[in-house]
Scaffold this active site. Structure first.
Site, PDB file in Angstrom:
ATOM      1  N   HIS A   1       0.820  -1.215   0.000  1.00 36.03           N
ATOM      2  CA  HIS A   1       0.000   0.000   0.000  1.00 36.03           C
ATOM      3  C   HIS A   1       0.854   1.266   0.000  1.00 36.03           C
ATOM      4  O   HIS A   1       0.359   2.335  -0.334  1.00 36.03           O
ATOM      5  CB  HIS A   1      -0.959   0.000   1.206  1.00 36.03           C
ATOM      6  CG  HIS A   1      -0.279   0.010   2.528  1.00 36.03           C
ATOM      7  ND1 HIS A   1       0.189  -1.149   3.126  1.00 36.03           N
ATOM      8  CD2 HIS A   1       0.026   1.025   3.381  1.00 36.03           C
ATOM      9  CE1 HIS A   1       0.741  -0.837   4.290  1.00 36.03           C
ATOM     10  NE2 HIS A   1       0.657   0.471   4.458  1.00 36.03           N
TER      11      HIS A   1
ATOM     12  N   GLU B   1      -1.081   5.709   8.694  1.00 35.47           N
ATOM     13  CA  GLU B   1       0.357   5.785   8.925  1.00 35.47           C
ATOM     14  C   GLU B   1       0.842   7.227   8.941  1.00 35.47           C
ATOM     15  O   GLU B   1       1.696   7.589   9.759  1.00 35.47           O
ATOM     16  CB  GLU B   1       1.105   4.967   7.872  1.00 35.47           C
ATOM     17  CG  GLU B   1       0.864   3.476   8.012  1.00 35.47           C
ATOM     18  CD  GLU B   1       1.661   2.636   7.036  1.00 35.47           C
ATOM     19  OE1 GLU B   1       2.540   3.174   6.331  1.00 35.47           O
ATOM     20  OE2 GLU B   1       1.426   1.407   6.992  1.00 35.47           O
TER      21      GLU B   1
END
Length: 155
Positions: free
Chosen positions: A121, A147
């Site tokens: 990703h 993140e």
């Protein structure tokens, strides 16, 4: 052996063979539950729960993704992308010493059987756009934003 866990993004199917995690992918039709029945599956479930809770940035699990030697090199390069950062397919091709292999990197990225843990990703298009993800672009967008938020980056 397989086990399905719940995540903020839906059910995730984990599989282990020969003591190595060989699958981690979204399975909308699966039903989470029960005990993993295998120590590697239990550890993968624990580490993924920590990742989603924001307390884990790196995974420490025994992995076997299979694939060709080239795919293995790409998947190792993916694991080197720091939490909260992205790279382009061209960046990965250059790291591998094969700058013309951008499409092959994209194909290998798309065949990664151990998503999130092998962070495919984190790979984006050269123009900064989000490109294909087996779990769907909304899930890729969520993972990158998760993140970025935890690392102080901008999603």
């Amino acid at each position: 052996m397989e086990h399905v866990i719940a995540s903020p993004l839906g059910p995730i199917r984990l599989a282990v063979a020969g003591g190595l995690l060989c699958r981690c992918d979204f399975d909308r039709d699966a039903t989470p539950g029960g005990e993993p029945g295998d120590p590697v599956l239990a550890e993968a479930a624990r580490q993924l729960a920590e990742y989603f809770a924001g307390t884990r940035r790196d995974f420490d699990l025994p992995l076997h993704g299979g694939g060709t030697p080239f795919q293995g090199r790409v998947w190792r390069a993916l694991r080197a992308i720091p939490f909260g950062e992205t790279r382009t397919y061209a960046d990965i091709a250059r790291v591998l010493g094969q700058p013309a292999a951008t499409r092959a990197v994209g194909a290998a990225n798309g065949r990664n059987p151990i998503g999130i843990i092998v962070p495919c990703h984190r790979v984006i298009g050269s123009d900064g756009t989000l490109t294909g993800y087996a779990g769907g672009l909304p899930i890729k967008r969520w993972l990158l934003a998760h993140e970025a938020r935890l690392s102080g980056g901008i999603a």
